[in-house]
Design an enzyme around this catalytic site. Structure first.
Site, PDB file in Angstrom:
ATOM      1  CE1 TYR A  44      27.565  87.676 -67.032  1.00 19.91           C
ATOM      2  CE2 TYR A  44      29.975  89.253 -67.044  1.00 19.91           C
ATOM      3  CZ  TYR A  44      28.857  87.855 -66.360  1.00 19.91           C
ATOM      4  OH  TYR A  44      29.240  87.669 -64.391  1.00 19.91           O
ATOM      5  CB  ILE A  97      36.045  84.500 -59.208  1.00 18.46           C
ATOM      6  CG1 ILE A  97      35.483  86.299 -58.868  1.00 18.46           C
ATOM      7  CG2 ILE A  97      36.037  83.310 -57.361  1.00 18.46           C
ATOM      8  CD1 ILE A  97      35.811  86.859 -58.065  1.00 18.46           C
ATOM      9  N   GLY A 132      29.576  78.172 -57.263  1.00 16.85           N
ATOM     10  CA  GLY A 132      30.869  78.816 -57.856  1.00 16.85           C
ATOM     11  C   GLY A 132      30.141  80.667 -56.497  1.00 16.85           C
TER      12      GLY A 132
END
Length: 240
Positions: free
Chosen positions: A146, A179, A19
């Site tokens: 998160y 992304i 990633g």
């Protein structure tokens, strides 16, 4: 024309085996730096040194830094990128779901920053770059854990800036939006289209677009930027 001369640095990126972390490592290599990545499994891109480490374990972080220092020299640039998600709605989120994400994403960054600061203080030079997320300040349903961990990185960078700023050390946050990674590729076409409607740029970013902001923050050109949150989100968070 820039008058800045290029200085090759020793760079360590956590979670550099896939990633965004992989793209950041690739970009640093392409620019001529000495690059190491930590990974629990897998390997970093060609030209990097991969060391095994788990950001939830201080001893393993210490060992990884020691290995990198022996091979490449003192770490001058550290990118805290490793992280996990355990998405679920608040009412269903267990305390373990919350604390595990905080431990990996926020306390993990603390462990990495603390260990890297030793060499940086000695050298009176350092670049600390924390990879957050647009949801750190924008919020996201189902990501209380998160988003809390990613918001915490802002306070971490700003306090480190106040503590270490006079020693030639900067600490900044990069907050990517959507992304093009393996995670977003798994979204349905309909959902991807829906998400893109909320992004003023109308598209997802490439991992390289994030990586180049990170390498710029590590460069001599960005020496006077510290405690900043730089969004790479196509306008989604509008400066959050």
């Amino acid at each position: 024309m820039s008058t800045t001369t290029f200085t090759p640095r020793t760079v360590l990126i956590t979670g550099g085996n896939r990633g965004i972390g992989y793209a950041i490592a690739s970009e640093f290599v392409a620019q001529g730096h000495r690059v190491a990545v930590t990974a629990r499994s897998g390997e970093g891109p060609a030209g990097t040194l991969t060391v095994r480490a788990d950001v939830t374990d201080s001893a393993s972080i210490d060992a990884a830094f020691t290995e990198v220092e022996a091979a490449l020299g003192p770490v001058e640039v550290v990118v805290a990128n490793a992280g996990i998600t355990r998405d679920t709605l608040l009412m269903r989120m267990s305390e373990t779901d919350f604390t595990a994400v905080i431990d990996a994403n926020l306390t993990g960054a603390f462990r990495v920053v603390k260990r890297s600061s030793k060499g940086m203080l000695k050298a009176r030079f350092g670049r600390i770059i924390l990879i957050s997320s647009v949801v750190g300040l924008y919020g996201s349903a189902g990501q209380v854990n998160y988003s809390s961990s990613k918001a915490g990185l802002v306070g971490l960078a700003r306090s480190v800036t106040r503590e270490l700023g006079a020693r030639g050390i900067t600490a900044n946050v990069v907050a990517p939006g959507f992304i093009e990674t393996e995670m977003t590729a798994e979204l349905s076409d309909a959902l991807q289209t829906e998400y893109k409607k909320s992004i003023p740029a109308g598209r997802f970013a490439t991992p390289t677009e994030v990586a180049r902001v990170v390498t710029w923050l590590a460069s001599d050109d960005a020496a006077y930027i510290s405690g900043a949150v730089i969004p790479v989100d196509g306008g989604l968070g509008m400066g959050h």
